[in-house]
Design an enzyme around this catalytic site. Structure first.
Site, PDB file in Angstrom:
ATOM      1  N   HIS A   1       4.566   0.307  14.956  1.00 28.23           N
ATOM      2  CA  HIS A   1       4.758   0.006  13.264  1.00 28.23           C
ATOM      3  C   HIS A   1       5.335   1.733  13.044  1.00 28.23           C
ATOM      4  CE1 HIS A   1       0.211   1.653  12.743  1.00 28.23           C
ATOM      5  NE2 HIS A   1       0.257   0.886  14.065  1.00 28.23           N
TER       6      HIS A   1
ATOM      7  N   ASP B   1      -4.878  -4.653  14.763  1.00 37.13           N
ATOM      8  CA  ASP B   1      -4.587  -3.780  15.498  1.00 37.13           C
ATOM      9  C   ASP B   1      -4.015  -3.226  16.636  1.00 37.13           C
ATOM     10  OD1 ASP B   1      -2.396  -1.064  14.100  1.00 37.13           O
ATOM     11  OD2 ASP B   1      -3.711  -0.302  15.465  1.00 37.13           O
TER      12      ASP B   1
ATOM     13  N   THR C   1      -1.521   3.505  10.556  1.00 36.66           N
ATOM     14  CA  THR C   1      -3.604   2.759  10.168  1.00 36.66           C
ATOM     15  C   THR C   1      -3.853   4.440   8.774  1.00 36.66           C
ATOM     16  OG1 THR C   1      -3.830   2.295  11.979  1.00 36.66           O
ATOM     17  CG2 THR C   1      -5.244   2.379  11.057  1.00 36.66           C
TER      18      THR C   1
ATOM     19  N   ASP D   1      -2.748  -2.382   6.055  1.00 35.93           N
ATOM     20  CA  ASP D   1      -2.445  -0.588   5.992  1.00 35.93           C
ATOM     21  C   ASP D   1      -1.055  -0.620   6.690  1.00 35.93           C
ATOM     22  OD1 ASP D   1      -3.382  -1.711   8.747  1.00 35.93           O
ATOM     23  OD2 ASP D   1      -4.285   0.331   9.874  1.00 35.93           O
TER      24      ASP D   1
END
Length: 571
Positions: A511, A326, A79, A373
């Protein structure tokens, strides 16, 4: 003589006319709005297509310009680096934002990407409020807009996450606001202001987080219609604290009733003590789609109260990041009903925001871009259920493996100071004390990492400083490497493998990789001078800031390595 005087008079009279033509204002939109959706995979645009309304994502795609092959060109895809890269047009190698956290060799402790103990909170708790962009080493496109207009433009960032508002806004911003779950308010820090504007205080006083949490989270559509997602109850999804199954409906009034530690207090902040939690767990809203609704509410109020895009001849910028996608994705994974429902509700929030732009700024007067992002991997359990390759690694286990081998070979000592972002931070003073060569020890550690399950390759900091890659994993690592902050050895996991902090239990997803499921994100432009169209040409996220600079006829950010996207600039 009269003829000469007449000629001179005519020449003088011509000067103002010529001057008027030269002083014609530079064509610019009234407002630039950046929309970043946290953890949005590119394919979500089309996976949920049949369920989307006409005024949100579909409006952006139907009226705007879409770059269908937009990727990040560095690791780690987190992020903090993502938001910094979008707005600086630079990779971490230039802007310095190498992760959400990293080890500070000069202080001997870990630090958080926007942590700043020299500032104080404004409107919130110490832990949540001691934040600023001090780690950001380059200007943002908002900074450059402020410079180009002699600081007449307003630039404001807002998000549920501090890093989602602070990094996009930049060092020269008028304000950045983020959510403090301890008191259910949007707050700031003394880096920007001494006290919250009256309109922010009034907004916070409305108690909207509690209102959103006063009703259960039901699916927007009948559950049977969520055919794009896995079954509602699967073993690879995490549950809310207080639930026994990860299934609808989620009883938010009951789940938020008991005070618990906030999400923010769980993030790394060495040496800090978390404040006492609020009587109600208002931080729970982060992990629901209603945090995005709250963000849209605050964005619309910001447009109104700050008169963004509504001052004659002045271009302003608003950076909005929707963070709850997220939190939901981490908890439930990329194929969950909760994830789909969150995007269907976000689609409605986007429609509200676009409609308000039409009303307050004027149709076609705002230039909007939308991106993400980073993307996300599929949940490990989901992959295994369908016989697809993937797995998880334990971060603590990887660190301990390196520590044990180095202890066995070289004796007792704290050889590994930190293992962050899949990077090993070695105890360099200890190496010097033991007479060990840094570069050789780095290669030794790389060899250890290569033997661990799930590791595709490992590369040393010495290699990254002494070589250059134009493609492949080396290029991603080189672009994400900033020597004063990066580790000594960097690992790359196999496709489908992810960091599992609760290993061996692997729930939800994460991620951070250089594989396409993490790097491929949507990129849409819409509004002022944007013609409808799409391109499949490969582009990078760092190109966004360069493109905005051309739209605005201003200088690119100081570390920008992106290039203007000519196809959307043809107007």
């Amino acid at each position: 003589m009269k003829k000469i005087l007449a000629f001179s008079l005519a020449a003088l009279l011509a000067v103002p006319s010529f001057g008027q033509k030269v002083s014609k204002p530079v064509p610019r939109p009234k407002l630039v709005v950046g929309i970043v959706i946290d953890q949005m995979r590119y394919d979500y645009l089309y996976r949920y297509w049949s369920k989307l309304g006409n005024d949100g994502f579909k409006r952006l795609l139907g009226q705007g310009f879409s770059f269908e092959s937009c990727h990040y060109n560095y690791v780690p895809t987190y992020t903090g680096p993502g938001h910094a890269s979008i707005y600086t047009g630079a990779t971490p190698s230039a802007n310095g934002i190498i992760g959400n956290n990293w080890w500070e060799r000069e202080t001997g402790r870990g630090t958080y990407v926007t942590e700043d103990r020299t500032v104080q909170p404004v409107g919130g708790s110490v832990l949540a409020g001691q934040q600023s962009p001090r780690h950001l080493l380059t200007t943002t496109i908002g900074d450059e807009l402020r410079l180009a207009t002699n600081f007449q433009s307003k630039v404001i960032g807002l998000s549920m996450k501090d890093r989602g508002s602070i990094l996009p806004a930049g060092n020269g911003a008028n304000a950045a606001y983020w959510y403090d779950g301890e008191n259910g308010a949007f707050i700031s820090s003394t880096f920007y202001m001494k006290q919250l504007p009256e309109w922010v205080t009034k907004f916070n006083a409305q108690g909207r987080p509690a209102q959103y949490l006063s009703k259960p989270w039901e699916t927007l559509l009948p559950l049977a219609q969520y055919t794009e997602s896995s079954a509602d109850d699967v073993p690879w999804e995490s549950v809310f604290k207080g639930e026994t199954t990860p299934t609808f409906p989620h009883d938010l009034p009951r789940l938020s009733a008991a005070p618990v530690a906030s999400v923010k207090s769980l993030e790394k902040a060495a040496g800090e003590v978390s404040p006492q939690p609020a009587p109600q767990n208002l931080d729970l809203i982060r992990s629901t789609p209603f945090g995005n609704s709250l963000t849209a509410d605050f964005a619309i109020e910001t447009l109104r109260a700050e008169q963004l895009g509504q001052r004659a001849g002045i271009t302003d910028m608003l950076a909005v990041s929707f963070s709850c996608t997220d939190y939901v994705g981490h908890q439930f994974g990329a194929n969950a009903v909760e994830t789909e429902d969150t995007y269907l509700r976000l689609d409605r929030d986007l429609a509200r925001l676009l409609a308000d732009l039409d009303k307050t700024v004027g149709k076609g007067q705002a230039l909007v871009f939308l991106t993400a992002d980073h993307g996300a991997a599929h949940a490990v359990g989901f992959l295994q259920e369908h016989r697809l390759p993937g797995g998880g690694v334990g971060i603590a286990q990887m660190r301990d493996s390196v520590q044990r081998v180095l202890t066995r070979r070289h004796g007792l000592g704290a050889w590994v100071l930190d293992f962050e972002n899949l990077q090993v931070y070695l105890n360099r003073p200890l190496l010097a004390q033991k007479g060990l060569d840094l570069a050789k020890t780095q290669e030794e550690v790389a060899g250890i990492l290569r033997t661990l399950p799930g590791v595709a390759l490992a590369r040393t900091a010495s290699d990254l400083q002494n070589a250059h890659w134009s493609a492949g994993a080396g290029m991603f690592e080189e672009n994400g490497f900033y020597a004063p902050r990066s580790g000594d050895v960097l690992a790359v996991l196999l496709p489908g493998w992810l960091e599992a902090y609760s290993f061996p239990v692997i729930k939800g997803t994460t991620h951070g990789a250089s594989w396409q499921y993490d790097t491929h994100v949507p990129l849409l432009f819409w509004g002022w001078h944007v013609k409808h169209g799409e391109s499949t040409a490969p582009v990078h996220v760092v190109d966004i800031a360069a493109t905005l600079a051309r739209f605005l006829h201003i200088q690119e950010p100081s570390g920008c390595s992106g290039v203007p996207l000519a196809e959307v600039l043809k107007y």
